[in-house]
Design a protein around this motif. Structure first.
Motif: not given
Lengths: 339, 278
Positions: A153, A88-89, A84, A92, A54, A59, A86, A79-80, A157, A57
């Protein structure tokens, strides 16, 4: 030519809370991750691996130390703007948007035109075999499909670095196995760096080009999966990697004096008159192998036997021996490898 | 067999109770509608008759004309719609700040904000009326609308829903480059639609039925009267047509009835929000 690390962590620490309640989640971690590496951050729950991810990232902010991406210090960068993506588990995904809209969303935010968005989203969906699901909502998909939408997703990017936080942990065992192979294949096809957090050593061993093992916020060892398995740097790594884990015997056993000695279950041989005397406590028949669990003066010893070998019964006295070259020696005080 | 009989008896008992409750709830509505469909003299001659005999729309027509109900309905509709939209927007914005943003004294501020729910409307009416007066908002739409544009309950309700959204959604959006307003508009608000629908419906009903505040801020200016103020005037207008006001009541309740039929699912969802898992 010097190879610039794609992601460089320099003396990163992270503390949550203040004063007496402060928890040191990450403790002075320095790690270089090369371009197009598949780096696994491996460790038990609460070891700081997700916090580390994180911080890459953006975060979480590091309490100390610097994060570099493509040789650019990114501590103060949003972050943006870090290039990078990400996974998520929980994936998201936006539950009210279709698969196509979910995949397109990062492009829409960047102001990419509608037609180009659709084209790029379709291309990303094709990479992951999602062409038939584009009009569905996430709630209508299986766990594996949702996971692939989350990946699509990220792919759309075209980021320099993919960050993945235990993305397979919500899948059943079979799907996990299939998706492991898909991720490795995806990494091969993309020109990106992967940083992947897991507590599952099988994922670490099968997917990573290198593995960074963490415990209590500290980096224990970095190396290829085979290196980490063959030459664990600490007693913790020795016992964390491998199933069943490495036997760790107190000083004085197997010809050692003042160090703990480790021996993998497959490297123990049943030899009449062997150095290590024990009593059989349990015999586990797993079909392709047999696990012999024995007690040696209070120390638990597990040996992996071939089903064709002679197999003693519970309560039998046995003696083991091991090739000295297969022994791992660890300091009794620091737990670090001695030789 | 015996068990089936007992289960059947229990079911019959439950239905009997529900029917009795339905009668209790529906009877006043039936009585009002019946009165509204009688002529003035008939309602005076047989005020307690519950049988629908010689029904006519003449009373409702008279109420419509004498009470200028068309104008009143338009006013109420305008005020209720603007207040509803305003409450939903201000609730979304304030709830977002309390749910997702970090700022100094956030906790104490929210507690202070919630504490205003403990203050009864009646306590604030006088001071609000003076404020409206000093702003020149008496007999105006601003006076009717602006004091109702924010709702503590609405902020609290929407904040609770926002807090239940997975934090990873906000983080994923941040990585995608989504700012606060866009996240609110494209993610948080659509995911809170059932709650926003219920909030909108409750706000609309509350504003439509409001009497106390409009009666303070509208002082005999027919152009700005809402339906509830107009009904009060209608009640006192013609003593020979005692049921004129019931005709007005039926007209005033009709839009609410239509809204309830159209949005009853939202209403139920709003009432049970957070009460059941999923």
């Amino acid at each position: 030519m010097d190879c610039v690390a794609q992601v460089r962590l320099e003396h990163i620490s992270k503390t949550f809370g203040d004063g007496a309640d402060a928890v040191l989640a990450v403790d002075d971690v320095t790690l270089d991750i090369e371009h197009h590496e598949f780096m696994i951050l491996l460790g038990p729950s609460g070891c700081g691996k997700s916090t580390l991810l994180r911080m890459v990232a953006g975060l979480e902010d590091p309490s100390a130390g610097d994060v570099f991406i493509a040789d650019r210090r990114v501590n103060d960068i949003e972050p943006k703007q870090r290039d990078v993506a990400m996974v998520f588990q929980s994936y998201a995904l936006y539950p009210h948007k279709t698969v196509a809209a979910n995949i397109e969303f990062p492009l829409k935010v960047r102001g990419v035109g509608k037609a180009q968005r659709a084209t790029e989203a379709r291309a990303a969906a094709e990479v992951l075999g999602l062409e038939q699901q584009l009009k569905r909502k996430p709630g209508q998909l299986s766990g594996g499909q949702r996971q692939r939408v989350a990946l699509a997703r990220a792919i759309v990017r075209n980021p320099a670095v993919f960050l993945m936080d235990e993305p397979l942990s919500n899948l059943d065992a079979k799907l996990r196995g299939d998706t492991r192979a898909e991720l490795v294949d995806l990494h091969r096809r993309l020109d990106s760096t992967f940083i992947y957090v897991t507590h599952d050593q099988i994922e670490a061993m099968t997917m990573g080009t290198r593995v960074a093992v963490l415990n209590n916020g500290r980096l224990q060892q970095v190396g290829t999966p085979q290196d980490v398995y063959d030459r664990p740097a600490t007693a913790f790594v020795a016992q964390f990697i491998g199933t069943p884990p490495m036997n760790l015997l107190p000083p004085g056993m197997l010809g050692t004096d003042d160090v703990q000695v480790g021996i993998r279950p497959e490297h123990l041989r049943l030899v009449p008159g062997g150095q290590l005397h024990a009593t059989v406590k349990q015999v586990e028949h797993l079909g392709h192998e047999i696990l012999l669990v024995a007690d040696a003066n209070g120390a638990k010893v597990v040996a992996r036997l071939d089903p064709s070998e002679f197999v003693p019964e519970v309560g039998d006295p046995v003696a083991f021996d091991a090739d000295p070259g297969r022994l791992h020696r660890f300091s009794t005080t620091t737990g670090e490898r001695v030789s | 067999m015996a068990a089936d009989t007992a289960r059947g008896a229990r079911k019959a008992g439950r239905y009997a109770l529900l029917i009795a409750l339905a009668v209790v709830v529906l009877f006043p509505i039936y009585a009002v509608v019946l009165q509204a469909l009688k002529t003035g003299p008939d309602s005076l001659d047989h005020p307690r008759s519950l049988l629908p005999v010689d029904l006519t729309l003449s009373t409702i027509r008279a109420a419509w004309d004498q009470g200028d109900l068309g104008r009143l309905l338009l006013n109420s509709m305008f005020v209720s719609i603007v207040v509803t939209i305003g409450v939903v927007i201000t609730s979304l914005l304030a709830a977002y700040a309390f749910a997702f943003l970090q700022f100094p004294f956030k906790g104490p501020l929210f507690v202070a904000f919630l504490a205003t729910m403990l203050v009864p409307t009646e306590v604030t009416v006088v001071i609000n009326e003076r404020t409206a007066d000093s702003l020149g908002w008496i007999n105006s739409y601003q006076g009717l609308i602006v004091p109702s544009l924010a709702s503590t309950f609405g902020v609290f309700l929407v904040r609770q829903v926002f807090l239940q959204l997975p934090g990873e959604l906000r983080e994923a959006a941040a990585l995608d480059g989504v700012g606060h307003l866009r996240f609110l508009w494209e993610v948080a608000a659509p995911l809170s639609r059932p709650t926003l629908g219920a909030l909108g419906l409750f706000t609309f009903l509350g504003t439509w039925n409001a009497y106390l505040w409009p009666s303070q801020v509208i002082r005999g200016d027919r152009a700005h009267e809402t339906i509830q103020i107009g009904l009060e005037r209608l009640k006192n207008s013609d003593i020979s047509k005692i049921n004129l006001v019931t005709g007005g009541l039926v007209v005033a309740a009709l839009p609410i009835f239509i809204m309830l039929v159209l949005f009853q699912r939202q209403l139920v969802r709003g009432l049970t929000a957070g009460a059941v898992k999923g």
